[in-house]
Design an enzyme around this catalytic site. Sequence first.
Site, mmCIF file in Angstrom:
data_model
loop_
_atom_site.group_PDB
_atom_site.id
_atom_site.type_symbol
_atom_site.label_atom_id
_atom_site.label_comp_id
_atom_site.label_asym_id
_atom_site.label_seq_id
_atom_site.Cartn_x
_atom_site.Cartn_y
_atom_site.Cartn_z
ATOM 1 N N GLU A 114 -10.965 3.612 3.489
ATOM 2 C CA GLU A 114 -9.835 4.314 2.699
ATOM 3 C C GLU A 114 -10.227 4.103 1.145
ATOM 4 O OE1 GLU A 114 -5.812 3.654 3.888
ATOM 5 O OE2 GLU A 114 -5.974 5.117 5.489
ATOM 6 N N GLN B 133 -4.472 2.213 15.210
ATOM 7 C CA GLN B 133 -3.262 2.714 14.217
ATOM 8 C C GLN B 133 -2.518 3.765 14.920
ATOM 9 O OE1 GLN B 133 -4.659 4.433 10.558
ATOM 10 N NE2 GLN B 133 -2.753 5.111 9.828
ATOM 11 N N HIS C 235 -4.077 13.830 0.862
ATOM 12 C CA HIS C 235 -4.142 12.822 2.065
ATOM 13 C C HIS C 235 -3.260 12.869 2.806
ATOM 14 C CE1 HIS C 235 -5.548 9.340 4.121
ATOM 15 N NE2 HIS C 235 -4.364 8.694 4.056
ATOM 16 N N ASP D 211 -9.196 0.175 1.802
ATOM 17 C CA ASP D 211 -8.229 -0.234 2.858
ATOM 18 C C ASP D 211 -8.670 0.069 4.016
ATOM 19 O OD1 ASP D 211 -5.828 -1.153 4.196
ATOM 20 O OD2 ASP D 211 -5.003 0.881 3.937
ATOM 21 N N TYR E 185 1.064 5.473 -0.326
ATOM 22 C CA TYR E 185 0.544 6.719 0.340
ATOM 23 C C TYR E 185 0.856 7.956 -0.499
ATOM 24 C CZ TYR E 185 0.173 9.526 4.823
ATOM 25 O OH TYR E 185 -0.033 10.294 5.945
ATOM 26 N N THR F 290 -4.899 6.196 -0.117
ATOM 27 C CA THR F 290 -5.940 6.980 -0.087
ATOM 28 C C THR F 290 -6.096 8.034 -0.889
ATOM 29 O OG1 THR F 290 -6.207 6.188 2.432
ATOM 30 C CG2 THR F 290 -7.771 8.225 1.529
ATOM 31 N N TYR G 48 1.567 2.746 15.244
ATOM 32 C CA TYR G 48 2.181 3.104 14.196
ATOM 33 C C TYR G 48 3.842 3.559 14.196
ATOM 34 C CZ TYR G 48 2.129 8.300 13.683
ATOM 35 O OH TYR G 48 2.355 9.319 13.869
ATOM 36 N N ARG H 270 -8.491 3.415 13.252
ATOM 37 C CA ARG H 270 -7.907 4.523 13.595
ATOM 38 C C ARG H 270 -7.062 4.745 14.956
ATOM 39 N NH1 ARG H 270 -6.537 5.676 8.445
ATOM 40 N NH2 ARG H 270 -8.183 6.378 7.049
ATOM 41 N N ASP I 225 0.912 -0.993 0.040
ATOM 42 C CA ASP I 225 0.040 -0.069 0.193
ATOM 43 C C ASP I 225 0.815 1.338 -0.033
ATOM 44 O OD1 ASP I 225 -2.279 1.301 -0.001
ATOM 45 O OD2 ASP I 225 -2.733 1.312 2.060
ATOM 46 N N GLU J 113 -10.661 11.909 7.432
ATOM 47 C CA GLU J 113 -10.486 13.370 6.934
ATOM 48 C C GLU J 113 -11.722 14.167 6.891
ATOM 49 O OE1 GLU J 113 -8.048 11.213 3.784
ATOM 50 O OE2 GLU J 113 -7.526 13.038 3.332
ATOM 51 N N ARG K 279 0.074 15.080 13.545
ATOM 52 C CA ARG K 279 1.462 15.640 13.823
ATOM 53 C C ARG K 279 1.379 17.027 14.069
ATOM 54 N NH1 ARG K 279 2.930 11.802 10.153
ATOM 55 N NH2 ARG K 279 3.449 13.580 8.914
ATOM 56 N N LYS L 114 -4.434 -2.033 9.994
ATOM 57 C CA LYS L 114 -4.652 -2.359 8.439
ATOM 58 C C LYS L 114 -5.012 -3.699 8.101
ATOM 59 C CE LYS L 114 -3.812 1.910 7.486
ATOM 60 N NZ LYS L 114 -4.778 2.869 6.623
ATOM 61 N N THR M 158 -9.109 -6.280 3.463
ATOM 62 C CA THR M 158 -8.630 -5.136 2.631
ATOM 63 C C THR M 158 -9.794 -5.517 1.403
ATOM 64 O OG1 THR M 158 -6.489 -4.683 3.071
ATOM 65 C CG2 THR M 158 -7.050 -4.284 1.033
ATOM 66 N N GLU N 145 -9.211 3.889 -2.420
ATOM 67 C CA GLU N 145 -7.990 3.609 -3.251
ATOM 68 C C GLU N 145 -8.371 2.769 -4.540
ATOM 69 O OE1 GLU N 145 -4.769 2.203 -0.932
ATOM 70 O OE2 GLU N 145 -5.364 2.894 1.057
HETATM 71 CA CA CA Z 1 -4.230 2.815 2.712
#
Ligand code: CA
Length: 426
Positions: free
Chosen positions: A205, A246, A139, A239, A134, A356, A250, A243, A132, A370, A148, A259, A263, A207
Amino acid sequence: MHPNTPSLKSFIPVDPSSDFPIQNLPFGIFSTRQSPELRVGVAIGDWVLDLAQLEKIGLLTPGNESVFNQPALNDFIALGQSVWRSTRAQISLLLREDHARLRDDASLRTSALIPMHEAIMHLPIAVSGYTDFYSSKEHATNVGSMFRDPANALLPNWLHLPVGYNGRASSVVVSGTDIRRPLGQVKPPSAEQPHFAACAKLDFELETAFIVGANTALGEQVSVNHAEDLMFGMVLLNDWSARDIQQWEYVPLGPFNAKTFATSISPWVVTMEALEPFRLPGPTQEPEPLPYLRQSGDHSFDIQLSVELHTAECEQTTTICNTNYRAMYWSMAQQLAHHTISGCNVRVGDLMASGTISGTQPDSFGSLLELSWNGQRPVTLIDGQTKRSFLEDGDVVTLRGACVGAHYRCGFGTVSGRVLPALTRG
Ligand code: CA
């Protein structure tokens, strides 16, 4: 005539709103209640053309051994790009209104054409590996802002390489498969210690993914300008993401259990050849990538994408996202070139997802994370009352995708999944 010729017509009536005109001809794996063996089919309008049947009587023989009387597309895909193209051209000819072979053979039509509503669709490929990426700047910026720092949302590597991670091939499922809410370890920012719980921030997600159509040798690097020749086709991909799991797990190696629980992919693989007329330039890449990622020409595609949400409380389905693949920053060719630059080999049936796909507008974001801005702005559904920050049990998420041209529509169909409640541990 080339199978993408806009004026081509099939003897099978195809509604202009169908995703599957004669110019598309996507490949999938199906069975029926009467004939439960899995085999290869091609979608045409509201019908499935049974390629195993055509292979059996010698009308289509791409390989020395049977490649269509198989439970996955891998054997056919392994024959390579020239065979994909010649086979698609033969199928196109067989379905044309001005070609008599299938059109005028009533018994063959009965055995080889199955109403789509009778077809049970299966996973189209045996998934060799799942990566996967990014690759949507919007996104990555949104997630970086939330998790962050809005002032430094993109990490320093992002504009220099297509960031990705290796996901789980074992949990890739076909559209229609129910999705069990995962359990896992979470630690809300206010908590002192982590605890074990059902995911409270279940998300989708939006995708797409491409399917690798060749084996490379360990140590071999795929050049960015040759990479598209190794791609068989594309599917839609959801996907599913936890959250809260995650956010805790992560650091520093990226997502893991958040994840890996499921899928979903769409059952029809749209060939890269069918997507050719919808090619577009991608966004300008600044700073210029390193030489192994530089490419000339148009390497993005005009694929309209949307997400629908159906809940028990709201009778009507709500479209909660409209976006387009064309905004993706890194191309599929760059993703594959980058994946193999270390010498990592790829295999027929590898699934490589885009990441995503979010646009610039708030209603073009490809995840609930989002769309609801991590729960701060819940999404209101079409009844004006029901709200969602994340998915609840019973919710059904459906992704759609289609290239819409001046003469015809070349679509992917849908990928859909329903959320089941978490299992409690006995
Ligand atoms: Ca993804």
